[in-house]
Design a protein around this motif. Sequence first.
Motif, PDB file in Angstrom:
ATOM      1  N   ASN A  60      32.413  32.615  48.134  1.00  0.00           N
ATOM      2  CA  ASN A  60      33.145  31.477  47.852  1.00  0.00           C
ATOM      3  C   ASN A  60      33.637  31.720  46.320  1.00  0.00           C
ATOM      4  O   ASN A  60      33.926  30.743  45.650  1.00  0.00           O
ATOM      5  CB  ASN A  60      32.177  30.005  47.830  1.00  0.00           C
ATOM      6  CG  ASN A  60      31.983  30.020  49.183  1.00  0.00           C
ATOM      7  OD1 ASN A  60      32.760  30.063  50.036  1.00  0.00           O
ATOM      8  ND2 ASN A  60      30.853  29.401  49.507  1.00  0.00           N
ATOM      9  N   GLU A 117      36.959  30.355  45.285  1.00  0.00           N
ATOM     10  CA  GLU A 117      37.151  28.970  45.309  1.00  0.00           C
ATOM     11  C   GLU A 117      36.627  28.305  44.044  1.00  0.00           C
ATOM     12  O   GLU A 117      36.865  27.071  43.911  1.00  0.00           O
ATOM     13  CB  GLU A 117      36.337  28.265  46.493  1.00  0.00           C
ATOM     14  CG  GLU A 117      36.824  28.781  47.609  1.00  0.00           C
ATOM     15  CD  GLU A 117      36.084  28.146  48.803  1.00  0.00           C
ATOM     16  OE1 GLU A 117      35.025  27.379  48.828  1.00  0.00           O
ATOM     17  OE2 GLU A 117      36.289  28.527  49.917  1.00  0.00           O
ATOM     18  N   ASN A 118      36.344  29.006  42.969  1.00  0.00           N
ATOM     19  CA  ASN A 118      35.515  28.505  41.819  1.00  0.00           C
ATOM     20  C   ASN A 118      36.661  27.912  40.995  1.00  0.00           C
ATOM     21  O   ASN A 118      37.807  28.823  40.538  1.00  0.00           O
ATOM     22  CB  ASN A 118      34.754  29.573  41.143  1.00  0.00           C
ATOM     23  CG  ASN A 118      34.092  29.135  39.887  1.00  0.00           C
ATOM     24  OD1 ASN A 118      34.306  28.131  39.369  1.00  0.00           O
ATOM     25  ND2 ASN A 118      32.967  30.108  39.385  1.00  0.00           N
TER      26      ASN A 118
END
Length: 63
Positions: A30, A33-34
Amino acid sequence: MKLKETLKYILHSISYGVLFAVALLLLEPNLNENALIKQLLSSEQKSPPPLSFAKAVSIATLQ
């Protein structure tokens, strides 16, 4: 002979970088998506705040 050693050094550096990137993506899927990384990698340029001389004028009028 020096060219061969230089190319070997460059190839090792590139391969280590690619392996590190793959390991990082496998360990942290992920990562894309930071919000901080998206902000850092975004191509949008924020416009600077408008230039104002109000503070300078107020200081000059007090003197």
